[in-house]
Scaffold this motif. Structure first.
Motif, mmCIF file in Angstrom:
data_model
loop_
_atom_site.group_PDB
_atom_site.id
_atom_site.type_symbol
_atom_site.label_atom_id
_atom_site.label_comp_id
_atom_site.label_asym_id
_atom_site.label_seq_id
_atom_site.Cartn_x
_atom_site.Cartn_y
_atom_site.Cartn_z
ATOM 1 N N GLY B 128 0.928 -1.351 0.231
ATOM 2 C CA GLY B 128 0.162 0.084 -0.393
ATOM 3 C C GLY B 128 0.795 1.579 -0.400
ATOM 4 N N PHE B 129 0.157 2.271 0.693
ATOM 5 C CA PHE B 129 1.073 3.391 0.419
ATOM 6 C C PHE B 129 1.482 4.035 2.519
ATOM 7 N N PHE B 130 2.367 4.636 2.488
ATOM 8 C CA PHE B 130 2.884 4.831 3.977
ATOM 9 C C PHE B 130 3.316 6.246 4.261
ATOM 10 N N PRO B 131 2.637 7.141 5.164
ATOM 11 C CA PRO B 131 2.936 8.434 5.178
ATOM 12 C C PRO B 131 4.280 8.648 5.653
ATOM 13 N N ALA B 132 4.326 9.763 4.936
ATOM 14 C CA ALA B 132 6.188 10.498 4.748
ATOM 15 C C ALA B 132 6.318 12.127 5.024
ATOM 16 N N GLN B 133 7.430 12.463 4.441
ATOM 17 C CA GLN B 133 7.200 14.076 4.742
ATOM 18 C C GLN B 133 6.125 15.102 4.117
ATOM 19 N N LEU B 134 5.913 15.534 5.479
ATOM 20 C CA LEU B 134 4.720 16.460 5.313
ATOM 21 C C LEU B 134 4.899 17.443 3.825
ATOM 22 N N ASN B 135 4.386 18.159 3.229
ATOM 23 C CA ASN B 135 4.899 18.875 2.172
ATOM 24 C C ASN B 135 4.241 20.276 1.667
ATOM 25 N N GLY B 136 3.491 20.595 2.204
ATOM 26 C CA GLY B 136 1.824 21.637 1.866
ATOM 27 C C GLY B 136 0.994 22.013 2.798
ATOM 28 N N ILE B 137 0.397 23.409 2.565
ATOM 29 C CA ILE B 137 -0.680 23.931 3.812
ATOM 30 C C ILE B 137 -1.648 25.265 2.129
ATOM 31 N N ASP B 138 -2.898 24.479 2.522
ATOM 32 C CA ASP B 138 -4.188 25.160 1.714
ATOM 33 C C ASP B 138 -5.291 25.398 2.651
ATOM 34 N N ILE B 139 -6.210 25.996 2.693
ATOM 35 C CA ILE B 139 -6.544 26.685 3.748
ATOM 36 C C ILE B 139 -8.037 26.696 2.957
ATOM 37 N N SER B 140 -8.847 26.469 3.591
ATOM 38 C CA SER B 140 -10.438 27.711 3.006
ATOM 39 C C SER B 140 -10.753 28.169 4.455
ATOM 40 N N VAL B 141 -11.584 29.206 3.962
ATOM 41 C CA VAL B 141 -12.000 29.806 5.346
ATOM 42 C C VAL B 141 -13.488 30.538 4.548
ATOM 43 N N LYS B 142 -14.739 29.850 5.425
ATOM 44 C CA LYS B 142 -15.910 30.725 5.681
ATOM 45 C C LYS B 142 -16.382 32.184 5.346
ATOM 46 N N ASP B 143 -16.622 32.455 5.054
ATOM 47 C CA ASP B 143 -17.068 34.010 5.934
ATOM 48 C C ASP B 143 -17.604 34.635 4.614
ATOM 49 N N SER B 144 -19.518 34.438 4.791
ATOM 50 C CA SER B 144 -19.842 35.061 3.822
ATOM 51 C C SER B 144 -19.529 36.084 2.898
ATOM 52 N N GLU B 145 -19.792 37.388 4.222
ATOM 53 C CA GLU B 145 -19.620 38.435 3.421
ATOM 54 C C GLU B 145 -18.007 38.570 2.816
ATOM 55 N N ARG B 146 -17.137 38.512 3.365
ATOM 56 C CA ARG B 146 -15.634 38.499 2.818
ATOM 57 C C ARG B 146 -15.500 38.009 1.515
ATOM 58 N N PHE B 147 -16.279 36.554 1.115
ATOM 59 C CA PHE B 147 -15.944 35.892 0.211
ATOM 60 C C PHE B 147 -17.258 35.573 -0.242
ATOM 61 N N LYS B 148 -18.285 36.791 -0.599
ATOM 62 C CA LYS B 148 -19.796 36.690 -1.486
ATOM 63 C C LYS B 148 -19.176 36.397 -2.978
ATOM 64 N N ASP B 149 -18.132 36.553 -3.578
ATOM 65 C CA ASP B 149 -17.551 36.598 -5.189
ATOM 66 C C ASP B 149 -17.635 34.790 -5.027
ATOM 67 N N THR B 150 -17.471 33.592 -4.434
ATOM 68 C CA THR B 150 -16.693 32.722 -4.780
ATOM 69 C C THR B 150 -17.763 31.749 -3.209
ATOM 70 N N ASN B 151 -19.168 32.376 -3.694
ATOM 71 C CA ASN B 151 -19.935 31.860 -2.445
ATOM 72 C C ASN B 151 -19.633 31.007 -0.835
ATOM 73 N N GLY B 152 -18.814 32.512 -0.453
ATOM 74 C CA GLY B 152 -18.756 32.427 1.350
ATOM 75 C C GLY B 152 -17.311 31.681 1.645
ATOM 76 N N TRP B 153 -16.609 31.456 0.166
ATOM 77 C CA TRP B 153 -15.735 30.566 0.877
ATOM 78 C C TRP B 153 -13.974 30.629 0.408
ATOM 79 N N GLY B 154 -13.081 31.015 0.864
ATOM 80 C CA GLY B 154 -11.840 31.979 0.256
ATOM 81 C C GLY B 154 -10.678 30.364 0.654
ATOM 82 N N PHE B 155 -9.715 30.787 -0.072
ATOM 83 C CA PHE B 155 -8.894 29.132 -0.575
ATOM 84 C C PHE B 155 -7.638 30.549 -0.576
ATOM 85 N N PHE B 156 -6.846 29.447 0.589
ATOM 86 C CA PHE B 156 -5.254 30.524 1.109
ATOM 87 C C PHE B 156 -4.121 29.198 0.856
ATOM 88 N N ASN B 157 -3.039 29.492 -0.174
ATOM 89 C CA ASN B 157 -1.865 28.459 -0.346
ATOM 90 C C ASN B 157 -0.432 28.796 0.507
#
Lengths: 201, 201
Positions: B128-157
């Protein structure tokens, strides 16, 4: 100053002292709940009681050994989501050692059905494996005295099927789990799979 | 009773009153830290600040789209370990809805190098597959006002590489993340992958 006023002051002082005492007791209780009541719970028969809140514990990693890659005979089919109790995690982060009473919990999780021979399928993010039905729980507990015959760790099976799982489990025979960990794992824990998260700064 | 004794009693009473006040304040502070200070933190430029304690958050599942199954071109190579903030999780469990301020965090994690064409390898528990090195983070935030142009969620890399990650991130352009979630996800979250744990009883 009258005797009445004097008694009133003494009474207020006593009441305040009692209040402080009660608050200190309350803080002690809160402290002990997070600091010492976190280990394994056993019933009268010496069986381990399944923790109820493990989805809030610390995730350590998820080895994946799908049936599709193991001729349908994976010992632990699909994802193994491994968690550690948060207090054991905090102590490990300080000392680098799993404290006595550490619980490592492995919840098995099937994958969405595959469309390729290797069991993979295609979703928006690409071809791969995707989490589906929860499918069982195994637990290991560190207790050097209780489990001295199996290098200080005991192993417990709460069922390999969809929830609900068994509420309690007797320790598994040495040959069922401990034997493989003794033969293959680093100091009884397959720590190389969990180190990337466990030892992250 | 002397005036000195009287003053001493008054002093003790005042000191006790202050102590009680300080303890009550401390309890209030502890309460507010867990109850209201859990949402996203923004810097003066309106960039999202990377949370520091996300390994203690609630794990929701780990879709796995290895490079080996995607001609080396997986958009999000290997494991995607997805976490939700514990307070957002508790609110979701009560209401069935992600509250405003929900943070979903995806940490990418490479697999141990494969010995088969599909990227899998054999360990004690199977192929199978087995965990190794951590390799990055993406985040999504729910904010209906701040991100109203993208259905209330903002995305961050915060970077697709080994830690350390970026400390802050500006919202990603619509076409980088939100577009795919708008086109493919159920109400902006790929919830079918996380429901087995998120909605577990």
């Amino acid at each position: 100053m009258t005797k009445t006023k004097h008694l009133t002051q003494v009474f207020i002082a006593a009441a305040l002292l009692m209040s402080v005492g009660l608050i200190v007791d309350a803080l002690k209780t809160a402290h002990s709940e997070t600091d010492s009541d976190w280990g394994p719970k056993w019933n009268a028969k010496g069986e381990l009681i399944l923790p109820s809140d493990y989805h809030t514990w610390i995730f350590l990693g998820s080895p994946l050994t799908p049936h599709s890659l193991n001729e349908g005979k994976a010992g632990f089919p699909e994802y193994h989501n491994v968690y550690i109790h948060p207090v054991a995690y905090q102590i490990y982060k300080k000392t680098g050692e799993f404290p006595e009473g550490t619980i490592l919990l492995k919840e098995l999780q099937l994958t969405l059905s595959g469309t390729n021979e290797d069991g993979s399928r295609v979703e928006a993010s690409g071809r791969g494996f995707f989490p589906a039905q929860l499918n069982g729980i195994d637990i290991s507990v560190k207790d050097s005295e209780r489990f001295k015959d199996t290098n200080g760790w005991g192993f417990f099976n709460f069922g390999h099927h969809a929830p609900p799982y068994a509420e309690t489990a007797a320790v598994a025979p040495k040959e069922a789990c401990a034997g493989c960990h003794i033969a293959n794992a680093d100091n009884m824990v397959f720590k190389n799979f969990y180190a990337p998260i466990l030892d992250a700064k």
